[in-house]
Design an enzyme around this catalytic site. Structure first.
Site, PDB file in Angstrom:
ATOM      1  N   ASP A  80      12.192 -28.080  36.361  1.00  8.08           N
ATOM      2  CA  ASP A  80      11.402 -28.929  35.456  1.00  8.08           C
ATOM      3  C   ASP A  80      10.224 -28.191  34.845  1.00  8.08           C
ATOM      4  OD1 ASP A  80      10.054 -28.782  37.897  1.00  8.08           O
ATOM      5  OD2 ASP A  80      10.487 -30.850  38.439  1.00  8.08           O
ATOM      6  N   ASN A 110       6.963 -40.149  46.561  1.00  3.97           N
ATOM      7  CA  ASN A 110       7.673 -41.355  46.105  1.00  3.97           C
ATOM      8  C   ASN A 110       9.191 -41.176  46.143  1.00  3.97           C
ATOM      9  OD1 ASN A 110       8.174 -39.652  43.968  1.00  3.97           O
ATOM     10  ND2 ASN A 110       7.247 -40.950  42.389  1.00  3.97           N
ATOM     11  N   HIS A 144      10.885 -38.620  44.698  1.00  8.01           N
ATOM     12  CA  HIS A 144      11.494 -37.931  43.548  1.00  8.01           C
ATOM     13  C   HIS A 144      12.032 -36.559  43.937  1.00  8.01           C
ATOM     14  CE1 HIS A 144       7.387 -36.104  41.984  1.00  8.01           C
ATOM     15  NE2 HIS A 144       8.000 -35.225  42.734  1.00  8.01           N
ATOM     16  N   GLU A 175      12.052 -39.638  38.780  1.00  6.14           N
ATOM     17  CA  GLU A 175      11.180 -40.619  39.426  1.00  6.14           C
ATOM     18  C   GLU A 175      11.990 -41.851  39.852  1.00  6.14           C
ATOM     19  OE1 GLU A 175       8.452 -39.479  40.164  1.00  6.14           O
ATOM     20  OE2 GLU A 175       7.191 -38.806  38.515  1.00  6.14           O
TER      21      GLU A 175
HETATM   22  C1  F6R Z   1       8.692 -29.182  41.428  1.00  3.07           C
HETATM   23  C2  F6R Z   1       9.418 -30.449  41.568  1.00  3.07           C
HETATM   24  C3  F6R Z   1       8.906 -31.563  42.413  1.00  3.07           C
HETATM   25  C4  F6R Z   1       8.219 -31.118  43.704  1.00  3.07           C
HETATM   26  C5  F6R Z   1       7.682 -32.325  44.453  1.00  3.07           C
HETATM   27  C6  F6R Z   1       6.952 -31.909  45.717  1.00  3.07           C
HETATM   28  O1  F6R Z   1       9.363 -28.306  40.539  1.00  3.07           O
HETATM   29  O2  F6R Z   1      10.419 -30.593  40.957  1.00  3.07           O
HETATM   30  O3  F6R Z   1       9.971 -32.427  42.724  1.00  3.07           O
HETATM   31  O4  F6R Z   1       9.130 -30.407  44.486  1.00  3.07           O
HETATM   32  O5  F6R Z   1       6.810 -33.044  43.630  1.00  3.07           O
HETATM   33  O6  F6R Z   1       5.795 -31.202  45.353  1.00  3.07           O
HETATM   34  P1  F6R Z   1       4.965 -30.408  46.447  1.00  3.07           P
HETATM   35  O7  F6R Z   1       5.857 -29.337  46.953  1.00  3.07           O
HETATM   36  O8  F6R Z   1       3.799 -29.814  45.672  1.00  3.07           O
HETATM   37  O9  F6R Z   1       4.557 -31.369  47.486  1.00  3.07           O
END
Ligand code: F6R
Length: 241
Positions: A67, A136, A138, A143
């Site tokens: 992403d 959440n 995701h 989301e």
């Molecule tokens: C990042 C991504 C997100 C993160 C998720 C967890 O490229 O796609 O899904 O993996 O938000 O973020 P952290 O690792 O910062 O807790």
């Protein structure tokens, strides 16, 4: 799903790095799916060390990131392009031409999403995808919603995601509201998946992912249907299982 629980975040990172090292040693021209955020940082550090030690090479590897924010220039220090250069690409022997990250600033974003899916397909699909999980539930920036999205698409970020990611920005208002993300279909097409979750803030999402039903209300729950998904947790992240 195979679930492994470790006694520290460091051990989780080591297990994830071991899986990537094995992948690259077995198939040096692997197509690797990359993530940003905090979760893969220990793993990336260990992969840099392994590359410098000559244990692995990324010279023939191809990468696709999950992403990117919309509205940030690739050179912006908050962009995922910058994150990847800083935390991995500038420190390993990968050919920058073999690295792919969605362009969240594309003039024709629909065409950009379609081109991203086509590029993954023409590379032969993703061999090994690393994922984190949002508090959440995701994965990528898929989301919670009432339907799964399949291909790469533009998403409105959840308020909880903006809140969680503001730590990387000076002010919450600076966090982009939209992002381009691979859909769950693209993620599920990866031949193998490694998901990293550490810390108590992930415990409920981890529980929903593993113990709840498969539902777009917890996008990570779709991994229950993946034939080769390895879930690496520390004690706090596994505390509600
Ligand atoms: C990042 C991504 C997100 C993160 C998720 C967890 O490229 O796609 O899904 O993996 O938000 O973020 P952290 O690792 O910062 O807790």
């Amino acid at each position: 799903m195979e679930i492994r629980v470790f006694d520290s975040e460091q051990r989780v990172g080591e297990a994830a790095a071991a899986r990537f090292i094995e992948q690259l040693r077995n198939k040096p021209d692997s197509v690797l799916g990359m993530a940003t955020g905090s979760s893969p940082l220990i793993m990336y550090g260990l992969l840099i060390d392994a590359c410098r030690a000559g244990t692995i090479s990324f010279a023939d590897a191809v990468t696709f990131n999950l992403d990117e924010y919309c509205g940030l220039d690739a050179a912006d220090p908050h962009s995922y392009h910058s994150y990847m250069r800083k935390n991995l690409f500038d420190r390993i022997d990968i050919d920058p031409a073999n690295t792919h990250i969605p362009n969240g600033n594309a003039a024709d974003i629909t065409a950009e999403c379609a081109a991203y899916d086509a590029a993954i397909e023409s590379a032969g699909g993703i061999d090994l995808q690393v994922l984190g999980i949002g508090g959440n539930g995701h994965i990528g920036f898929n989301e919670p919603s009432d339907a799964f999205s399949y291909g790469t698409f533009v998403v409105d970020l959840a308020e909880s995601t903006i809140e969680a990611n503001k730590r990387f920005f000076t002010r919450a208002e600076d966090v982009p509201r939209r992002a381009v993300t691979m859909g769950v279909g693209s993620i599920m097409n990866a031949r193998s998946i490694v998901l990293i979750a550490t810390g108590a803030k992930k415990a409920q999402a981890v529980r929903d992912m593993i113990r709840g039903g498969v539902t777009p209300a917890c996008p990570a729950s779709i991994l229950q249907n993946h034939p080769d998904a390895l879930i690496l947790l520390d004690g706090p992240a596994a505390s509600l299982l």
